[in-house]
Motif scaffolding. Structure first.
Motif: not given
Length: 292
Positions: A105-110, A143-147
């Motif tokens: 899984l991945a968590y995309v933080a916005f 944990i990723q960043y929402s561009d």
């Protein structure tokens, strides 16, 4: 004991037909997954669904990653996704990964609502996103960043459509964060057209006539019958000829219990519907055809 940070009601975007124009809007991909709030405080990290249910055990790799970020306390808003190798969210893989392969899984933080004891919700979105980037960079891995892009909403939507994604979310760059459905976040979804099996026609007083659909052998939802008069009359004739006492596929009790003209297999419907929904939504029947 010190009180733990609490779940905050999420901001819900309103749906619109076309993306907003103007340079005061930020545009992001709409990720197809589960809305998730990620909280870290003195006792560790936790994850919550959009309604505040604790799903920390299902998302344990994200919990581990959150506790390694360079902060002692935060509340992030984002989407839990099951990315394909190219990064595209695959909603249909969500449940199996939660059960067996949560590390995929991945968590995309916005957004970020709280950081190191400070409530950030009154800050403009563009400032909150800068603080979020400082926290999660390099924003790779679980944990990723929402561009985002600023302005050019129509061009961004065109690119999202070409990529086969669900849609986009547009946010006013100076907006604060408040719980509930508010118009300074709006979502624009892409449309698809596909063929479905017609199970029956549902008529209820005061409501549009609805076609009950199935796809790949399973109930798929309903679509408004928006056919031209002549085509609609031919459909009614075909339905009258093919009536049957019960649905040919399993359907929800609420649908099966309604006043429906069920039909035998053999009628296909061409339907326009919102991409990324897991049952037909805002769908309309564009045409019908019969098996040879």
């Amino acid at each position: 004991m010190r009180e733990r940070l609490k779940f905050m009601k999420p901001l819900e975007p309103m749906q619109v037909e076309t993306p907003p124009v103007g340079d005061d809007w930020l545009h992001e991909i709409k990720y197809d997954g589960f809305r998730t709030q990620l909280i870290l405080d003195w006792a560790g990290a936790r994850t919550f669904t959009r309604t505040g249910i604790d799903w920390s055990k299902r998302y344990w790799p994200v919990i581990d990653a959150a506790e390694k970020l360079p902060a002692k306390a935060f509340i992030l808003d984002g989407e839990m996704i099951a990315p394909d190798p190219d990064g595209t969210p695959n909603f249909h893989a969500m449940h199996s990964r939660m059960a067996w392969n949560a590390e995929q899984l991945a968590y995309v933080a916005f957004d970020i609502l709280h950081l190191e004891g400070q409530d950030l919700r009154a800050l403009p979105l563009i400032e909150r996103k800068a603080r979020l980037w400082d926290l999660v960079r390099p924003a790779e891995g679980i944990i990723q960043y929402s561009d985002h892009v600023e302005g050019n909403g129509a061009a961004f939507f065109e690119a999202v459509e070409k990529m086969g994604l669900e849609g986009m979310v547009s946010k006013r760059r100076e907006s604060p964060y408040r719980g509930g459905k508010l118009d300074f976040w709006v979502k624009t979804k892409c449309w698809e057209i596909g063929d479905f099996e017609l199970l029956g026609i549902k008529r209820e007083p005061g409501k549009p006539v609805a076609a009950i659909m199935a796809r790949d052998g399973r109930y798929a939802g309903t679509a408004a019958v928006t056919l031209p008069k002549g085509v609609r009359e031919r459909l009614w004739q075909r339905v009258a000829q093919g009536k049957t006492a019960r649905p040919q596929r399993q359907v929800p009790t609420a649908v099966a219990g309604a006043a429906v003209d069920w039909v035998k297999p053999g009628i296909k419907a061409r339907v326009k519907f919102l991409r990324g929904e897991h049952k037909l939504r805002h769908a309309s029947m564009q045409a019908f055809l019969e098996d040879d």
